[in-house]
Design an enzyme around this catalytic site. Structure first.
Site, PDB file in Angstrom:
ATOM      1  CD  GLU A  25      -1.005   0.782   3.777  1.00 38.61           C
ATOM      2  OE1 GLU A  25      -0.903   1.463   3.220  1.00 38.61           O
ATOM      3  OE2 GLU A  25      -1.436   0.822   4.912  1.00 38.61           O
ATOM      4  CE  LYS A 160       1.136   2.720  14.995  1.00 34.90           C
ATOM      5  NZ  LYS A 160       0.571   2.396  13.581  1.00 34.90           N
TER       6      LYS A 160
END
Ligand code: PSU
Ligand code: MN
Length: 304
Positions: A25, A160
């Protein structure tokens, strides 16, 4: 499709010949890391994919063309422009292409483009998910819906704890997205190998991963797979320290009223500042680790 989609010669040939290809990406380049580490990392990731006998296909929109397999110059261009480049998720793609603009693709947009190109494996750092307080704000990354419907296996180091990991896993369960721990029964939290949440499947080898993914698609079960690959022990951060940094970043974002697509990049930059760059080094290492596994997975899938 060719009107919009441009595959590099190398990627086109690899796909035609059944050579394994790994999608990468570009939001991580333009919005996820500072310059020049973003460019250095993107190039190092491509190198790792090649060393593991697969062809890297970094994906972005350049001048309105959806490019699969960027040149080094294009990677440098995106990295230098950084946050000036529009962050492009699924909803943004038509606009950026129609206007002939540049766009850095998120996990969602990159998955969509990878699938359109015939690429089955994608490596990134961390996927988006349900933000803390998401049950009220509805801030849920489009990455999760993309995983629910697009047939691409995404290798990440988990999510995260800027996100609500528990809600993210619940959402993936609801939408039937397998979450496979690679060599672990615990879902990793990006900077740390532990999160306190279990995965429902563990695979210990790339071949085992490939087999599960193949069966999923053979059965006609549409959608992606999350391969959760923990950060290598030697690079993982101290749980308490990173938790403190993230908590204070989340608080600050809320106080400042940061909203929508700005939330993730804001938190990433803040956490980096608070940890004095330690989080950036961990981030770089886990992306390289994911690229390695993705290349091996693409190898195994190409044999089935
Ligand atoms: N998480 C990271 N680094 C990143 C991103 C997420 O640790 O760079 C990027 C990815 O491109 C991901 C996107 O797809 O942020 C999610 O943004 P949002 O939450 O706005 O969907
Ligand atoms: Mn969001």
């Amino acid at each position: 499709m060719n009107e919009y989609l441009v595959l590099s010669k190398e990627v086109k040939e690899a796909l035609a010949e059944g050579v394994p290809v790994v999608a990468l990406e570009s939001t991580i380049i333009a919005h996820g890391m500072p310059h020049p580490q973003n460019v250095e990392t993107a190039l190092a990731v491509e190198k790792v994919v090649r060393e593991n006998e697969a062809v890297p296909a970094t994906i972005a929109v350049i001048g309105g063309k959806i490019k699969v397999g960027l040149t080094c110059e294009e990677i440098e261009y995106l990295g230098e422009k950084g946050p000036e480049v529009i962050k492009v998720s699924r909803r943004d793609l038509p606009y950026v292409v129609a206007k002939g603009l540049d766009g850095a693709t998120t996990v969602a947009a990159t998955m969509f483009i990878a699938a359109m190109s015939g690429i089955k494996v994608f490596a990134t750092g961390g996927i988006g998910g349900v933000h803390r307080g998401g049950e009220k704000s509805f801030d849920i990354s489009a990455d999760l819906q993309e995983l629910a419907r697009t047939n691409v296996a995404v290798v990440s180091a988990g999510v995260k704890s800027i996100l609500d990991i528990g809600l993210t896993l619940e959402y993936l369960e609801t939408y039937g997205v397998p979450v496979i721990g690679f060599g672990t029964d615990e879902f990793p939290a990006f900077y740390t190998r532990k999160s306190g949440y279990k995965v429902h499947i563990t695979a210990d080898t790339p071949a085992e991963l490939a087999r599960i993914i193949k069966v999923k698609w053979d059965l006609g079960l549409k959608g992606g797979v999350v391969v959760a690959n923990p950060i290598p022990e030697e690079y993982s951060l101290d749980y308490e320290e990173i938790t403190r940094a993230i908590d204070s970043a989340v608080l600050e974002a809320a106080e400042k009223g940061v909203r929508g697509k700005e939330v993730t990049p804001y938190l990433l930059a803040k956490v980096k500042d608070i940890t004095g760059g330690k989080s950036l080094e961990a981030n770089i290492q886990l992306v390289l680790n994911n690229a390695r596994l993705a290349a091996k997975l693409a190898q195994e899938l190409s044999k089935l």
